[in-house]
Design an enzyme around this catalytic site. Structure first.
Site, PDB file in Angstrom:
ATOM      1  N   THR A  72       0.839  -1.208   0.000  1.00 30.84           N
ATOM      2  CA  THR A  72       0.000   0.000   0.000  1.00 30.84           C
ATOM      3  C   THR A  72       0.874   1.257   0.000  1.00 30.84           C
ATOM      4  O   THR A  72       0.650   2.181  -0.779  1.00 30.84           O
ATOM      5  CB  THR A  72      -0.935   0.002   1.225  1.00 30.84           C
ATOM      6  N   LEU A 156      -7.156   1.832   6.521  1.00 25.90           N
ATOM      7  CA  LEU A 156      -6.772   1.212   7.794  1.00 25.90           C
ATOM      8  C   LEU A 156      -7.268   2.011   8.983  1.00 25.90           C
ATOM      9  O   LEU A 156      -7.750   1.438   9.962  1.00 25.90           O
ATOM     10  CB  LEU A 156      -5.245   1.050   7.852  1.00 25.90           C
ATOM     11  N   THR A 230       1.785   1.247  13.060  1.00 22.35           N
ATOM     12  CA  THR A 230       1.895   0.153  12.092  1.00 22.35           C
ATOM     13  C   THR A 230       1.965   0.741  10.680  1.00 22.35           C
ATOM     14  O   THR A 230       1.766   0.018   9.704  1.00 22.35           O
ATOM     15  CB  THR A 230       0.673  -0.795  12.186  1.00 22.35           C
ATOM     16  N   ARG A 232       4.435   3.650   9.049  1.00 19.60           N
ATOM     17  CA  ARG A 232       5.794   3.697   8.517  1.00 19.60           C
ATOM     18  C   ARG A 232       6.745   4.263   9.559  1.00 19.60           C
ATOM     19  O   ARG A 232       6.394   5.196  10.293  1.00 19.60           O
ATOM     20  CB  ARG A 232       5.875   4.616   7.277  1.00 19.60           C
ATOM     21  N   ASP A 256       5.495  -1.552  14.522  1.00 23.08           N
ATOM     22  CA  ASP A 256       5.750  -2.613  13.543  1.00 23.08           C
ATOM     23  C   ASP A 256       6.737  -2.146  12.481  1.00 23.08           C
ATOM     24  O   ASP A 256       7.044  -2.907  11.566  1.00 23.08           O
ATOM     25  CB  ASP A 256       4.411  -3.010  12.873  1.00 23.08           C
ATOM     26  N   GLU A 261      14.788  -0.132   7.282  1.00 22.31           N
ATOM     27  CA  GLU A 261      14.474  -1.571   7.320  1.00 22.31           C
ATOM     28  C   GLU A 261      15.228  -2.274   6.191  1.00 22.31           C
ATOM     29  O   GLU A 261      15.328  -1.689   5.101  1.00 22.31           O
ATOM     30  CB  GLU A 261      12.966  -1.790   7.154  1.00 22.31           C
ATOM     31  N   HIS A 282       7.906  -5.491  10.952  1.00 22.76           N
ATOM     32  CA  HIS A 282       7.122  -5.070   9.774  1.00 22.76           C
ATOM     33  C   HIS A 282       6.365  -6.250   9.133  1.00 22.76           C
ATOM     34  O   HIS A 282       6.493  -6.492   7.930  1.00 22.76           O
ATOM     35  CB  HIS A 282       8.020  -4.365   8.734  1.00 22.76           C
ATOM     36  N   ALA A 284       2.882  -6.737  10.093  1.00 25.92           N
ATOM     37  CA  ALA A 284       1.453  -6.571  10.391  1.00 25.92           C
ATOM     38  C   ALA A 284       0.599  -7.046   9.210  1.00 25.92           C
ATOM     39  O   ALA A 284      -0.480  -7.602   9.389  1.00 25.92           O
ATOM     40  CB  ALA A 284       1.150  -5.112  10.713  1.00 25.92           C
ATOM     41  N   TRP A 285       1.078  -6.829   8.019  1.00 32.83           N
ATOM     42  CA  TRP A 285       0.329  -7.126   6.798  1.00 32.83           C
ATOM     43  C   TRP A 285       0.313  -8.602   6.417  1.00 32.83           C
ATOM     44  O   TRP A 285      -0.529  -9.042   5.637  1.00 32.83           O
ATOM     45  CB  TRP A 285       0.986  -6.387   5.611  1.00 32.83           C
TER      46      TRP A 285
HETATM   47  N1  NAI Z   1       2.790  -2.375   8.642  1.00 36.28           N
HETATM   48  C1  NAI Z   1       2.211  -2.899   7.572  1.00 36.28           C
HETATM   49  O1  NAI Z   1       2.308  -4.100   7.366  1.00 36.28           O
HETATM   50  C2  NAI Z   1       1.414  -2.025   6.650  1.00 36.28           C
HETATM   51  C3  NAI Z   1       1.566  -0.662   6.656  1.00 36.28           C
HETATM   52  N2  NAI Z   1       0.808   0.116   5.829  1.00 36.28           N
HETATM   53  C4  NAI Z   1       0.976   1.569   5.916  1.00 36.28           C
HETATM   54  O2  NAI Z   1      -0.278   2.124   6.292  1.00 36.28           O
HETATM   55  C5  NAI Z   1      -0.506   3.296   5.525  1.00 36.28           C
HETATM   56  C6  NAI Z   1      -1.996   3.548   5.411  1.00 36.28           C
HETATM   57  O3  NAI Z   1      -2.617   2.515   4.667  1.00 36.28           O
HETATM   58  P1  NAI Z   1      -4.125   2.671   4.146  1.00 36.28           P
HETATM   59  O4  NAI Z   1      -5.002   3.105   5.248  1.00 36.28           O
HETATM   60  O5  NAI Z   1      -4.470   1.434   3.429  1.00 36.28           O
HETATM   61  O6  NAI Z   1      -3.938   3.861   3.112  1.00 36.28           O
HETATM   62  P2  NAI Z   1      -5.021   4.937   2.663  1.00 36.28           P
HETATM   63  O7  NAI Z   1      -4.416   5.648   1.513  1.00 36.28           O
HETATM   64  O8  NAI Z   1      -6.350   4.294   2.500  1.00 36.28           O
HETATM   65  O9  NAI Z   1      -5.133   5.922   3.907  1.00 36.28           O
HETATM   66  C7  NAI Z   1      -4.158   6.859   4.248  1.00 36.28           C
HETATM   67  C8  NAI Z   1      -4.873   8.042   4.851  1.00 36.28           C
HETATM   68  O10 NAI Z   1      -3.897   8.945   5.339  1.00 36.28           O
HETATM   69  C9  NAI Z   1      -4.336  10.252   5.005  1.00 36.28           C
HETATM   70  N3  NAI Z   1      -3.200  11.170   4.971  1.00 36.28           N
HETATM   71  C10 NAI Z   1      -2.395  11.470   3.946  1.00 36.28           C
HETATM   72  N4  NAI Z   1      -1.498  12.399   4.302  1.00 36.28           N
HETATM   73  C11 NAI Z   1      -1.759  12.691   5.593  1.00 36.28           C
HETATM   74  C12 NAI Z   1      -1.209  13.597   6.517  1.00 36.28           C
HETATM   75  N5  NAI Z   1      -0.214  14.416   6.154  1.00 36.28           N
HETATM   76  N6  NAI Z   1      -1.709  13.617   7.761  1.00 36.28           N
HETATM   77  C13 NAI Z   1      -2.733  12.817   8.115  1.00 36.28           C
HETATM   78  N7  NAI Z   1      -3.318  11.967   7.262  1.00 36.28           N
HETATM   79  C14 NAI Z   1      -2.838  11.907   6.027  1.00 36.28           C
HETATM   80  C15 NAI Z   1      -5.010  10.104   3.653  1.00 36.28           C
HETATM   81  O11 NAI Z   1      -5.881  11.197   3.406  1.00 36.28           O
HETATM   82  C16 NAI Z   1      -5.750   8.811   3.854  1.00 36.28           C
HETATM   83  O12 NAI Z   1      -7.016   9.045   4.415  1.00 36.28           O
HETATM   84  C17 NAI Z   1       0.201   3.017   4.198  1.00 36.28           C
HETATM   85  O13 NAI Z   1       0.575   4.226   3.551  1.00 36.28           O
HETATM   86  C18 NAI Z   1       1.395   2.193   4.607  1.00 36.28           C
HETATM   87  O14 NAI Z   1       2.504   3.062   4.812  1.00 36.28           O
HETATM   88  C19 NAI Z   1      -0.116  -0.423   4.986  1.00 36.28           C
HETATM   89  C20 NAI Z   1      -0.296  -1.774   4.927  1.00 36.28           C
HETATM   90  C21 NAI Z   1       0.487  -2.701   5.725  1.00 36.28           C
HETATM   91  O1  3PY Z   2       1.557  -2.649   2.264  1.00 36.70           O
HETATM   92  C1  3PY Z   2       2.390  -1.969   2.873  1.00 36.70           C
HETATM   93  O2  3PY Z   2       2.445  -0.726   2.768  1.00 36.70           O
HETATM   94  C2  3PY Z   2       3.362  -2.610   3.756  1.00 36.70           C
HETATM   95  O3  3PY Z   2       4.057  -1.954   4.472  1.00 36.70           O
HETATM   96  C3  3PY Z   2       3.565  -4.076   3.702  1.00 36.70           C
HETATM   97  O4  3PY Z   2       4.490  -4.339   2.727  1.00 36.70           O
END
Ligand code: NAI
Ligand code: 3PY
Length: 315
Positions: A72, A156, A230, A232, A256, A261, A282, A284-285
């Protein structure tokens, strides 16, 4: 169509058959930055989970048409340079939502119930030494009725908010930092974090969110606050977090993600020995169900791009 997958190992050896059917796939388990250009020189499409594609790399790959991020978060791609070079970028949205929500609440439940400390005590034989049926060495607190602040209210953030409400928490959606106007249903960033018992970060890492939680912000938080990240590494300043945990400026953290990394020995969070920090690598996904959806969605993204449709297009 030549497709190069740069970090297949991150897909945990799952079969790539649907992607193989799309074109000529060359797959590398892992690729370091210096190998990208050589490996992708003939590629029409690059698939990368976390391999960095920067401006310099993009200018050396004139045949490249699409970067399909197998994640993502797209902070490993220079999106401005991709646009300038006419290279499309897509990501995989929402594939890991159940897993990340589960992971977030696993970290939180452990911290609120001091589960990690009790597990440790049980392993060390403390229960057998008790004169009563239970042990009450560490505080146990409920999520119910706590101010649960969401940073980044996308896929999320919304899913975590739903579960937090089910626990009976008072969910507060923080407005973006430095916004002068506050949208309906949101609370100004500083007011939100000052009131927080629990903060869960779900925004992307970008210029606005880098070091969002720094020494100055930690000083504004309640000493009982629990911080979850969880999203970045880099959104939270790691040295400032260690100082805050050490000095009990905040109560605990569940992370996470790290700024660099894989983790480096010099990372302040890895060197922190206090037991008010839980750190996972890292993953969680990384539920099997997420990986299945990830491979399916990469396939759909590439198929759509080939047809001229813009699904999950970032650039
Ligand atoms: N640890 C892991 O395994 C995973 C981590 N992630 C991280 O989670 C993040 C979010 O994922 P999703 O919710 O699916 O993405 P998404 O794009 O659906 O949601 C991100 C939200 O953050 C908001 N946003 C953007 N800039 C911002 C700012 N400056 N201040 C506050 N909010 C802001 C956006 O408007 C949006 O509503 C990803 O960008 C990724 O870095 C995602 C999947 C797995
Ligand atoms: O989907 C993401 O953004 C993750 O961090 C998992 O790779």
């Amino acid at each position: 169509m030549k497709i190069v997958l740069l970090d297949a190992k991150t897909l945990a050896n799952n079969p790539l058959t649907p992607i193989e059917l799309l074109g000529e796939l060359t797959s590398y388990p892992i690729t370091d930055g210096a190998q990208v250009v050589t490996r992708c020189i003939d590629a029409d499409i690059i698939i990368t989970n976390k391999v960095v594609i920067n401006a310099e790399t993009l200018s050396a790959l004139p045949k490249l048409k699409l970067i399909c991020v197998a994640a993502t978060g797209t902070n490993n791609i220079d999106l401005v340079a991709a646009k300038a070079h006419g290279v499309a970028v897509c990501n995989v949205a929402g594939y890991s939502t159940p897993a990340v929500v589960q992971h977030t609440f696993t970290l939180l439940g452990n911290l609120m119930g001091n589960m990690h400390r009790y597990l440790n005590d049980s392993s060390n034989g403390l229960w057998q030494k008790s004169d009563m049926f239970c042990r009450l060495d560490h505080s146990i607190n409920e999520i119910a009725h706590k101010n649960f602040v969401i940073i980044g209210y996308g896929t999320l953030g919304q899913a975590v908010a739903t579960v937090a409400r089910a626990f009976g928490a008072n969910v507060i959606i923080a407005e973006r930092p430095n916004e002068t106007s506050v949208r309906a249903g949101r609370v100004a960033f500083l007011d939100a974090v000052q009131s927080a018992d629990i903060i869960s970060i779900h925004c992307p890492l970008n210029e606005q969110t880098k070091d969002l939680f720094n020494a100055h912000i930690f000083k504004q938080l309640k000493p009982s606050a629990v911080l979850l990240n969880t999203a970045r590494g880099g959104i939270v300043n790691e040295q400032a977090l260690v100082d805050a945990l050490k000095q009990k400026v905040i109560a605990a953290a569940g992370f996470d993600v790290l700024t660099v990394e894989p983790a480096q020995n010099t990372n302040p969070l890895l060197n922190y020995t206090g037991d008010n920090l839980l750190l996972t690598p890292h993953n969680a996904w990384a539920a099997q169900e997420s990986i299945n959806r990830l491979i399916k969605c990469i396939t759909e993204n590439i198929t759509a791009f080939h047809r001229g449709d813009n699904i999950n297009r970032i650039v």
